[in-house]
Design an enzyme around this catalytic site. Sequence first.
Site, PDB file in Angstrom:
ATOM      1  CD  GLU A  36      -2.974   0.941   2.350  1.00 33.83           C
ATOM      2  OE1 GLU A  36      -3.933   1.731   2.384  1.00 33.83           O
ATOM      3  OE2 GLU A  36      -2.773   0.068   3.212  1.00 33.83           O
ATOM      4  NE  ARG A  58       1.708  -8.989   9.954  1.00 32.37           N
ATOM      5  CZ  ARG A  58       1.948  -7.847   9.319  1.00 32.37           C
ATOM      6  NH1 ARG A  58       3.165  -7.319   9.372  1.00 32.37           N
ATOM      7  NH2 ARG A  58       1.003  -7.240   8.637  1.00 32.37           N
ATOM      8  CE  LYS A  61       3.322   0.571   4.759  1.00 34.56           C
ATOM      9  NZ  LYS A  61       2.647   0.461   3.451  1.00 34.56           N
TER      10      LYS A  61
END
Length: 560
Positions: free
Chosen positions: A35, A260, A270
């Site tokens: 993104e 992860r 972010k």
Amino acid sequence: MEGLSDNFIHDFIDEDISEGGRSEGKAIHTRFPPEPNGYLHIGHCYALNIDFGTAEKYGGLCNLRMDDTNPAKEDEEYVDAIKEDIQWLGFDWGDRFYYGSDYFEQTFDLAVGLIRKGLAYICELSPEEFRKRRGDVGVPAESPYRDRPIDESLALFEQMRSGALPEGAMTLRAKIDLASGNFNMRDPVLYRIRYIEHHRQGTKWCIYPMYDFAHPIQDALEGITHSLCSLEYEDHRPLYDWVIENCDVPSKPRQIEFGRRSLEHTVVSKRKLRRLVEEGYVDGWDDPRMPTLCGLRRKGYSPSSLRDFCNRLGVGKTSNSIEIALLEHCLREDLNKRAQRAMAVLRPIKLVITNYPEDMAEAFETENNPEDESAGHRSISFSRELWIESDDFMVDPPKKYNRLYPGNEVRLKSAYVVLCTGYETDGNGNVTCVTAEYDRETRGGNTPDGRKVRGTIHWVDARNCAEAEVRLYDNLFSDPDPDAAGKDFMQCLNPGSLEVVQGCKIEKMLEGARAPDVFQFLRLGYFVVDSRYSSADKLVFNRAAALKESTGAREARSER
């Protein structure tokens, strides 16, 4: 550097490409869909390594696609930075660069198709109202608009697109299962109204697809065979498969989730990273304390060291927290092989060799990299006055201190053995100068009489050196898990994460260093020329990593 090792994802792919498998006869095709609302970080590097590495293993392809379906957060600055970081890592998407917004028209048409099939409807409940009616496990949800006539939903969907309805007034929902134990299947939103300018589409659209609807469509339109994503999307896989099965798309990709890998002393959200930047806690997205790829690059990390790190982590179904020491180990292994050695003194005090002629000067040959014979040798100048580290001298040292103190001998790296004869102090009692005598028979550091000299220290010729600023970076967060539930990550910041040392003395040959040149400063660590602040007029070095500490080094540090 080895490639991505075999793992459970490869087991699935092997099954799929075997005779009778869902991908039999097809080239393996993956994608990386960031993104564009921030800079890539170490977590993205891990995902990149899996997406591109899997394609490389099977001789397939990997697309780069910007997931720009949420116009509130996107910016072309991030798009350019993402492409630069991926290319720097050595991955290549060829001509397969796409934007999710490239498919807005097709995605809209497929949504219309779902309405026509009776599989989607226009809902007028607000998100809050729908949550109240969503039910519980074993308790079906309620929706008063679920049986809205198809023609009515089609007309309202056109009104949503034309901008005739206010933001938040309506959504398009999938008609799946209001009693499902997986709440992602309880009539999820497919489209919402947003009056906001898109960074590429401008104001052409005022309705935007949700990620869970857009992503499988984009994968299918691009011919992706395997959509590899992190573990939080596991519960979303039934919806991914539902979209693929019920929309008229040309292919049927398979979603596979992996765990992860988080890094200690780090946050990768972010939103949190943006706060650190915007509130001035760090010096931009490329601050060497940041886990961003541009920050790691500025700190001195190489593509090979980061890919080696990711390969060592392996691929599994569970998420793990990784010690930052492993990342630093991969960097040291890389730099030890290729970094030129140099001498630098960060906190200098003068060493005067009183029996060395004042008008005399010499040059010594020393290796550029003992790990690489082809790196050759360089010449270093030597004179009566040298700079040494202030902590390489003590007036009253503890036991096992093998550096300079009155009456003790040390070896000056590649030069002579010297005997400390005294020292000078300022009015506050701080040592400003150390005196010594050299043994002219020990040129090159040898001792012809066989006597043992336990300590070797580095030095810089005071009459022929350059000066630099050195930035010593430590973990941005003192807490190893600043992102844990219940913690305020801002309260975990390390106030000592950056120390700027001025007036450092360095070998003269380093005057020509330019970013991204990297060196091993003997006994101090690995240092890279800073890409932002260093210039021909003022050299600035960032510490990439300290040297790996032996037991003796730890003991020596504890003495200081």
